[in-house]
Design a protein around this motif. Structure first.
Motif, PDB file in Angstrom:
ATOM      1  N   LEU A  69      -9.358   1.121  -6.911  1.00  0.00           N
ATOM      2  CA  LEU A  69      -9.194   0.309  -8.121  1.00  0.00           C
ATOM      3  C   LEU A  69      -8.147  -0.787  -7.966  1.00  0.00           C
ATOM      4  CD1 LEU A  69      -9.330   3.108 -10.875  1.00  0.00           C
ATOM      5  CD2 LEU A  69     -11.203   1.699  -9.972  1.00  0.00           C
ATOM      6  N   ASN A  70      -7.458  -0.822  -6.805  1.00  0.00           N
ATOM      7  CA  ASN A  70      -6.401  -1.822  -6.588  1.00  0.00           C
ATOM      8  C   ASN A  70      -6.583  -2.514  -5.239  1.00  0.00           C
ATOM      9  OD1 ASN A  70      -4.628  -1.396  -9.005  1.00  0.00           O
ATOM     10  ND2 ASN A  70      -4.542   0.676  -8.153  1.00  0.00           N
ATOM     11  N   ALA A  71      -7.754  -3.102  -5.059  1.00  0.00           N
ATOM     12  CA  ALA A  71      -8.079  -3.729  -3.776  1.00  0.00           C
ATOM     13  C   ALA A  71      -7.757  -5.217  -3.738  1.00  0.00           C
ATOM     14  CB  ALA A  71      -9.554  -3.514  -3.461  1.00  0.00           C
ATOM     15  N   SER A 102       0.832  -1.207   0.000  1.00  0.00           N
ATOM     16  CA  SER A 102       0.000   0.000   0.000  1.00  0.00           C
ATOM     17  C   SER A 102       0.860   1.248   0.000  1.00  0.00           C
ATOM     18  CB  SER A 102      -0.925   0.014   1.227  1.00  0.00           C
ATOM     19  OG  SER A 102      -1.822  -1.078   1.197  1.00  0.00           O
ATOM     20  N   MET A 103       1.920   1.239   0.790  1.00  0.00           N
ATOM     21  CA  MET A 103       2.777   2.416   0.888  1.00  0.00           C
ATOM     22  C   MET A 103       3.589   2.636  -0.381  1.00  0.00           C
ATOM     23  SD  MET A 103       3.987   2.117   4.890  1.00  0.00           S
ATOM     24  CE  MET A 103       4.684   3.768   4.963  1.00  0.00           C
ATOM     25  N   MET A 104       3.732   1.590  -1.206  1.00  0.00           N
ATOM     26  CA  MET A 104       4.462   1.738  -2.465  1.00  0.00           C
ATOM     27  C   MET A 104       3.536   1.851  -3.667  1.00  0.00           C
ATOM     28  SD  MET A 104       7.879  -0.649  -1.976  1.00  0.00           S
ATOM     29  CE  MET A 104       7.043  -2.135  -1.391  1.00  0.00           C
ATOM     30  N   GLY A 105       2.231   1.969  -3.425  1.00  0.00           N
ATOM     31  CA  GLY A 105       1.295   2.259  -4.501  1.00  0.00           C
ATOM     32  C   GLY A 105       0.723   1.069  -5.239  1.00  0.00           C
ATOM     33  N   TYR A 106       0.943  -0.143  -4.742  1.00  0.00           N
ATOM     34  CA  TYR A 106       0.424  -1.340  -5.423  1.00  0.00           C
ATOM     35  C   TYR A 106      -0.979  -1.726  -4.955  1.00  0.00           C
ATOM     36  CZ  TYR A 106       5.178  -2.127  -7.119  1.00  0.00           C
ATOM     37  OH  TYR A 106       6.392  -1.985  -7.738  1.00  0.00           O
ATOM     38  N   SER A 119      -8.016  -5.668 -11.179  1.00  0.00           N
ATOM     39  CA  SER A 119      -7.534  -4.396 -10.636  1.00  0.00           C
ATOM     40  C   SER A 119      -6.913  -3.541 -11.731  1.00  0.00           C
ATOM     41  CB  SER A 119      -6.499  -4.646  -9.536  1.00  0.00           C
ATOM     42  OG  SER A 119      -5.322  -5.232 -10.078  1.00  0.00           O
ATOM     43  N   TYR A 120      -6.773  -2.271 -11.425  1.00  0.00           N
ATOM     44  CA  TYR A 120      -6.153  -1.321 -12.358  1.00  0.00           C
ATOM     45  C   TYR A 120      -4.695  -1.699 -12.608  1.00  0.00           C
ATOM     46  CZ  TYR A 120      -5.061   3.250 -14.438  1.00  0.00           C
ATOM     47  OH  TYR A 120      -4.689   4.264 -15.297  1.00  0.00           O
ATOM     48  N   ASN A 121      -3.941  -1.940 -11.530  1.00  0.00           N
ATOM     49  CA  ASN A 121      -2.530  -2.296 -11.698  1.00  0.00           C
ATOM     50  C   ASN A 121      -2.362  -3.647 -12.394  1.00  0.00           C
ATOM     51  OD1 ASN A 121      -1.306  -0.005 -10.644  1.00  0.00           O
ATOM     52  ND2 ASN A 121      -1.297  -0.779  -8.544  1.00  0.00           N
ATOM     53  N   ALA A 160      -1.926  -7.256  -6.655  1.00  0.00           N
ATOM     54  CA  ALA A 160      -0.921  -6.291  -6.207  1.00  0.00           C
ATOM     55  C   ALA A 160       0.442  -6.968  -6.100  1.00  0.00           C
ATOM     56  CB  ALA A 160      -1.331  -5.693  -4.864  1.00  0.00           C
ATOM     57  N   MET A 161       0.468  -8.186  -5.548  1.00  0.00           N
ATOM     58  CA  MET A 161       1.721  -8.931  -5.452  1.00  0.00           C
ATOM     59  C   MET A 161       2.234  -9.312  -6.834  1.00  0.00           C
ATOM     60  SD  MET A 161       1.343 -11.368  -2.060  1.00  0.00           S
ATOM     61  CE  MET A 161       0.014 -12.377  -2.742  1.00  0.00           C
ATOM     62  N   LEU A 162       1.325  -9.701  -7.733  1.00  0.00           N
ATOM     63  CA  LEU A 162       1.728 -10.072  -9.086  1.00  0.00           C
ATOM     64  C   LEU A 162       2.386  -8.900  -9.788  1.00  0.00           C
ATOM     65  CD1 LEU A 162       1.566 -12.331 -11.299  1.00  0.00           C
ATOM     66  CD2 LEU A 162      -0.503 -11.177 -12.097  1.00  0.00           C
ATOM     67  N   THR A 163       1.813  -7.715  -9.632  1.00  0.00           N
ATOM     68  CA  THR A 163       2.401  -6.528 -10.246  1.00  0.00           C
ATOM     69  C   THR A 163       3.761  -6.228  -9.630  1.00  0.00           C
ATOM     70  OG1 THR A 163       0.165  -5.638 -10.557  1.00  0.00           O
ATOM     71  CG2 THR A 163       1.999  -4.106 -10.816  1.00  0.00           C
ATOM     72  N   PHE A 164       3.843  -6.310  -8.305  1.00  0.00           N
ATOM     73  CA  PHE A 164       5.090  -6.005  -7.612  1.00  0.00           C
ATOM     74  C   PHE A 164       6.226  -6.912  -8.066  1.00  0.00           C
ATOM     75  CE2 PHE A 164       8.068  -6.865  -4.180  1.00  0.00           C
ATOM     76  CZ  PHE A 164       8.481  -5.591  -3.835  1.00  0.00           C
TER      77      PHE A 164
END
Length: 483
Positions: A354-356, A345-349, A456-458, A361-365
């Protein structure tokens, strides 16, 4: 037209794995009979005079990390000492498809050792160790290694014990790696920063665990003082903030945070090191120091690399300084079951809009290039196709708690290029439309090109970006797991 680059195919095999195992066995045997101090004697710290120098130096480059500029810098440094340098870059075969690398590899005395990526081992590391052992048999050459990793320490110790010469070239900012190889007995040549002005950025870690960045006067780096480094390193080891390997940045930040000492300059590292060493020296010997319990994660977020001109880089004092400034500042968080979600969350993922989706989020990271490299090469925590989301969560938690990295994880990717591409292909009318409109456009784009459906958006941003840059030979493919 440049000549065709020289490429040798190289694959990880049981022979190379056996060679890597042999390195460890030999070094352990040498330690048993000779002791560590023996390995540090006669190891090449004495420079060879020009009249007695061998003509040829074999420079092996860890292509997973070092780019063209640093490789050329290493070659020039060795040539300046009088060596006739032959350079071999160990990297995946796709590297030869890149136009810039094609031009560089066509230069005399330079070639690519094509190493397909392994599954359970670092194939590049094994290939380099294998070649080092092979070349060490020839006493008429000087071996040279360009890397920032400490994965080759045992190989270097073995080569020195066999009576061969080896020089390790490391960017001067990697103070921890420099010191590790010096302790191993190697002669180390620090590569000066290409940008000589010094960073004009300070990253500040605050007592509450948050952070900030600011612009400042250029930081003037002092000469590397190994005694100061060793003094602080040994102090932090006694309190369990540091092991005999790993990066110093997390150790300093966690020590400072645990003792609530106020603001710490986390970047440049040399500044934070000096602040910490000064405080420790002034403190009483009976100060109530707290021991570390492996319960903190340190982050120094960075943005993507910039393609801006050098004039723009001057504003920040270099590429890394700009990345750190755009990253927003360091932070430390306590370990907990939701620590990974908090960090993402603190790094924007991850967010509540739109990114819940945590899995996406982990896949994008893990698919952001710098993060992927950290997880694969430094933390041994890169997700596998069969991993569940909970398994990946555990891997990220372990990576975030470790000191295997300097805390520099990339923030979530920007959508600027995707917006332009969507407009170009007619999926979006205006690149300035809100993200809700961009999300609709990315869904249409994904359906057109048969990309996976995301939640999600990301997640969609990841798929579109990888489709756009699918032909980039420096990318290693999408890391997938069960989401």
């Amino acid at each position: 037209m440049p000549s065709r680059p020289r490429v040798r195919q190289h694959g990880p095999s049981w022979i190379k794995l056996r060679a890597a195992a042999l390195i460890c066995w030999q070094a352990n045997l040498l330690r048993l009979f000779c002791g560590r101090s023996t390995l540090r004697q006669g190891t090449g710290h004495v420079r060879v005079h020009s009249k007695s120098r061998k003509a040829r130096a074999e420079l092996l480059v860890d292509g997973d990390q070092r780019g063209i500029a640093k490789t050329k810098q290493a070659i020039e440094l060795l040539q300046g000492e009088g060596w006739n340098v032959k350079t071999t870059i160990f990297a995946p075969p796709e590297r030869a498809k890149n136009k810039k690398w094609q031009s560089f590899l066509s230069e005399p005395g330079t070639c690519l050792e094509a190493v397909p990526r392994g599954t359970n081992v670092e194939a590049v590391d094994v290939a380099i160790s294998d070649r080092l052992l092979y070349l060490a048999e020839n006493k008429n050459i000087c071996l040279a290694l360009l890397t920032t990793d400490v994965d080759f320490v045992v190989a270097v110790q073995t080569i020195l014990a066999l009576g061969s010469q080896i020089v390790v070239l490391i960017p001067e900012g990697a103070a921890s790696s420099i010191r590790t190889y010096e302790l191993a007995g190697a002669r180390v040549l620090p590569l000066p920063r290409i940008f000589q002005g010094g960073p004009k950025v300070r990253a500040i870690l605050h007592a509450h665990g948050g952070g900030s960045v600011k612009k400042a006067e250029p930081w003037v780096y002092a000469a590397h003082d190994s005694a100061d480094f060793e003094e602080l390193s040994e102090f932090l080891q006694l309190l369990k903030y540091r092991t005999d390997r790993g990066h110093l940045e997390p150790s300093i930040a966690k020590f400072w945070f645990m003792h609530r000492l106020g603001d710490l300059t986390a970047f440049p590292l040399q500044c934070g090191l000096a602040e910490t060493l000064e405080y420790v020296r002034k403190a009483s010997a009976t100060a109530p120091w707290k021991h570390y319990r492996n319960n903190l994660a340190y982050f120094l977020p960075i943005s993507s690399t910039s393609r801006r001109t050098q004039k723009k880089m001057n504003e920040y004092g270099g590429t890394t300084a700009r990345q750190i400034f755009k990253g927003g500042g360091p932070f430390v968080i306590n370990d907990s079951p939701d620590m990974v979600e908090q960090a993402l969350s603190m790094m924007g993922y991850l967010d509540y809009k739109l990114n819940a989706d945590v899995a996406e989020a982990m896949l994008t990271f893990v698919n952001v290039p710098d993060n992927k490299l950290n997880l694969r090469k430094r933390c041994d925590a890169l997700p596998l196709p069969g991993d569940s989301a909970s398994s990946v969560l555990a891997k990220l938690r372990r990576a975030f708690l470790s000191h295997a990295t300097d805390g520099q994880w990339r923030v979530a990717p920007k959508d600027t290029e995707v917006r332009k591409e969507l407009v170009k292909q007619g999926f979006l009318i205006d690149p300035a439309l809100p993200r809700s409109s961009v999300l609709v456009a990315m869904r249409k784009f994904a359906r057109r090109y048969n990309l996976p459906e995301m939640r999600s958006y990301n997640g969609y941003l990841l798929r579109v970006l990888h489709h756009m840059y699918n032909s980039d030979p420096n990318r290693t493919g999408t890391v997938e797991f069960q989401i």
